[in-house]
Scaffold this motif. Structure first.
Motif, short mmCIF file in Angstrom:
data_model
loop_
_atom_site.label_atom_id
_atom_site.label_comp_id
_atom_site.label_asym_id
_atom_site.label_seq_id
_atom_site.Cartn_x
_atom_site.Cartn_y
_atom_site.Cartn_z
N LYS A 1 24.90 43.50 -37.91
CA LYS A 1 25.86 43.86 -36.86
C LYS A 1 25.57 45.25 -36.32
O LYS A 1 25.56 45.47 -35.09
CB LYS A 1 27.29 43.79 -37.39
N ARG A 2 25.31 46.20 -37.22
CA ARG A 2 25.00 47.56 -36.77
C ARG A 2 23.75 47.58 -35.91
O ARG A 2 23.69 48.26 -34.88
CB ARG A 2 24.81 48.49 -37.98
N MET A 3 22.73 46.84 -36.34
CA MET A 3 21.47 46.86 -35.61
C MET A 3 21.58 46.14 -34.27
O MET A 3 20.95 46.55 -33.30
CB MET A 3 20.36 46.23 -36.46
N TYR A 4 22.39 45.08 -34.20
CA TYR A 4 22.64 44.44 -32.91
C TYR A 4 23.34 45.41 -31.96
O TYR A 4 23.01 45.50 -30.78
CB TYR A 4 23.53 43.19 -33.07
N ASP A 5 24.30 46.16 -32.50
CA ASP A 5 25.09 47.07 -31.68
C ASP A 5 24.26 48.18 -31.06
O ASP A 5 24.53 48.62 -29.94
CB ASP A 5 26.23 47.69 -32.51
N VAL A 6 23.24 48.65 -31.79
CA VAL A 6 22.44 49.78 -31.29
C VAL A 6 21.12 49.34 -30.66
O VAL A 6 20.33 50.17 -30.22
CB VAL A 6 22.18 50.83 -32.39
N GLY A 7 20.87 48.04 -30.64
CA GLY A 7 19.66 47.53 -29.98
C GLY A 7 18.41 47.53 -30.84
O GLY A 7 17.31 47.32 -30.32
N LEU A 8 18.54 47.75 -32.15
CA LEU A 8 17.38 47.70 -33.03
C LEU A 8 17.07 46.27 -33.47
O LEU A 8 16.02 46.01 -34.05
CB LEU A 8 17.59 48.59 -34.25
N ALA A 9 18.00 45.35 -33.21
CA ALA A 9 17.77 43.93 -33.49
C ALA A 9 18.54 43.11 -32.48
O ALA A 9 19.45 43.62 -31.80
CB ALA A 9 18.20 43.58 -34.91
N LYS A 10 18.16 41.86 -32.36
CA LYS A 10 18.87 40.94 -31.47
C LYS A 10 18.80 39.55 -32.08
O LYS A 10 17.99 39.29 -32.98
CB LYS A 10 18.25 40.94 -30.08
N ASN A 11 19.64 38.66 -31.58
CA ASN A 11 19.58 37.28 -32.01
C ASN A 11 18.74 36.51 -31.01
O ASN A 11 19.02 36.50 -29.81
CB ASN A 11 20.98 36.67 -32.09
N ASP A 12 17.67 35.90 -31.49
CA ASP A 12 16.83 35.09 -30.63
C ASP A 12 17.53 33.76 -30.39
O ASP A 12 17.62 32.92 -31.29
CB ASP A 12 15.47 34.87 -31.30
N ARG A 13 18.04 33.57 -29.19
CA ARG A 13 18.88 32.40 -28.92
C ARG A 13 18.10 31.09 -29.00
O ARG A 13 18.63 30.07 -29.43
CB ARG A 13 19.53 32.54 -27.55
N ARG A 14 16.85 31.12 -28.60
CA ARG A 14 16.07 29.88 -28.62
C ARG A 14 15.74 29.46 -30.05
O ARG A 14 15.72 28.28 -30.39
CB ARG A 14 14.79 30.04 -27.83
N LEU A 15 15.46 30.46 -30.90
CA LEU A 15 15.09 30.15 -32.27
C LEU A 15 16.28 30.17 -33.22
O LEU A 15 16.20 29.64 -34.32
CB LEU A 15 14.04 31.15 -32.76
N GLY A 16 17.36 30.81 -32.82
CA GLY A 16 18.54 30.88 -33.66
C GLY A 16 18.37 31.78 -34.87
O GLY A 16 18.97 31.53 -35.92
N ILE A 17 17.55 32.82 -34.72
CA ILE A 17 17.29 33.73 -35.84
C ILE A 17 17.37 35.17 -35.38
O ILE A 17 17.18 35.48 -34.19
CB ILE A 17 15.88 33.48 -36.44
N PRO A 18 17.64 36.10 -36.30
CA PRO A 18 17.62 37.52 -35.93
C PRO A 18 16.19 38.02 -35.79
O PRO A 18 15.28 37.55 -36.48
CB PRO A 18 18.33 38.20 -37.10
N LYS A 19 16.00 38.96 -34.88
CA LYS A 19 14.68 39.50 -34.63
C LYS A 19 14.77 41.01 -34.42
O LYS A 19 15.62 41.49 -33.69
CB LYS A 19 14.07 38.84 -33.38
N THR A 20 13.86 41.74 -35.06
CA THR A 20 13.83 43.19 -34.92
C THR A 20 13.21 43.60 -33.59
O THR A 20 12.24 43.01 -33.14
CB THR A 20 13.00 43.81 -36.07
N ASN A 21 13.80 44.62 -32.98
CA ASN A 21 13.17 45.29 -31.84
C ASN A 21 12.13 46.25 -32.42
O ASN A 21 12.42 47.39 -32.73
CB ASN A 21 14.23 46.04 -31.03
N SER A 22 10.92 45.74 -32.63
CA SER A 22 9.92 46.50 -33.38
C SER A 22 9.50 47.78 -32.67
O SER A 22 9.19 48.78 -33.32
CB SER A 22 8.71 45.63 -33.68
N LYS A 23 9.50 47.78 -31.35
CA LYS A 23 9.14 48.99 -30.61
C LYS A 23 10.17 50.09 -30.86
O LYS A 23 9.82 51.25 -31.13
CB LYS A 23 9.03 48.70 -29.12
N ALA A 24 11.45 49.72 -30.80
CA ALA A 24 12.51 50.70 -31.04
C ALA A 24 12.49 51.18 -32.49
O ALA A 24 12.68 52.37 -32.76
CB ALA A 24 13.87 50.10 -30.70
N LEU A 25 12.25 50.26 -33.43
CA LEU A 25 12.20 50.67 -34.84
C LEU A 25 11.03 51.62 -35.07
O LEU A 25 11.17 52.62 -35.79
CB LEU A 25 12.06 49.44 -35.75
N LEU A 26 9.88 51.32 -34.48
CA LEU A 26 8.74 52.20 -34.63
C LEU A 26 9.04 53.60 -34.09
O LEU A 26 8.68 54.61 -34.70
CB LEU A 26 7.52 51.61 -33.92
#
Length: 215
Positions: free
Chosen positions: A83-108
């Motif tokens: 939830k925290r990572m979704y809120d700040v844009g470090l992760a998102k829910n991939d709607r097509r796959l139905g799984i969480p995904k890291t914003n790897s560029k932002a994390l880097l």
């Protein structure tokens, strides 16, 4: 943000790489050492099918339950981290796959510019443990100088003697014992938290290659 959030984000990257980046050769970067003894030995349905697995199995690997088992972080804390990572844009829910995904560029970018200030690390007392930072296999022989004591995560059964480094999460061994890629990610992150400019820059460049990102 909590330090365990970084562990969760890195695990998501590792899982995506496990399923979708089979062609990415990181065997020269991700190697276990004798500290581990014998511990480790935007796609749609058609692409998942070509992996030779069911959608149910695929989705289960990204579930809160599975992430908790893989990282040693409780299910409730996994949910809060996501939830925290979704809120700040470090992760998102991939709607097509139905799984969480890291914003790897932002994390880097966060690891490169912020982690050593938000979650700083320093070396402590002499102990036995699992090599991390510049002493880990991913950086072994590339940055350490002769006679330098290894940074280690304290662990009574570890075979490396060195200076204690507090890991990002207390159950770090559960996160890395069956996932060499996670071991590399976390050790490189420690090199950024601990290192001098040359060590930080080398670790960031290596993470960028593994994340398949530029910074």
């Amino acid at each position: 943000m909590k330090s365990q959030d970084v562990v969760v984000l890195l695990k998501l990257i590792s899982l995506h790489a496990e399923f979708f980046e089979k062609s990415l050769s990181v065997s020269d970067l991700i190697l276990t050492n004798d500290s581990f003894e014998d511990w480790t030995d935007d796609l749609g349905n058609s692409e998942i099918g070509r992996l030779g697995i069911s959608r149910e199995y695929f989705e289960s690997r990204f579930s809160v339950r599975s992430l908790a088992a893989d990282t040693g972080i409780s299910k409730s804390q996994i949910s809060l981290s996501l939830k925290r990572m979704y809120d700040v844009g470090l992760a998102k829910n991939d709607r097509r796959l139905g799984i969480p995904k890291t914003n790897s560029k932002a994390l880097l970018e966060f690891i490169a510019y912020g982690i050593r200030y938000v979650f700083p690390a320093k070396e402590g007392e002499l102990t036995r443990g699992i090599a991390t930072s510049i002493a880990a296999p991913v950086l072994q022989g590339k940055l350490m100088t002769s006679g330098e004591l290894a940074p280690v995560w304290p662990y009574a059964k570890g075979k490396t003697k060195g200076l204690t480094v507090e890991p990002l999460h207390s159950n770090i061994f559960q996160a890395v014992r069956q996932d060499g890629r996670m071991y590399a990610f976390l050790a490189l992150t420690d090199a950024v938290r601990l290192g001098k400019p040359r060590e930080r820059n080398f670790a960031i460049d290596t993470l960028a290659k593994l994340f398949n990102q530029n910074i």
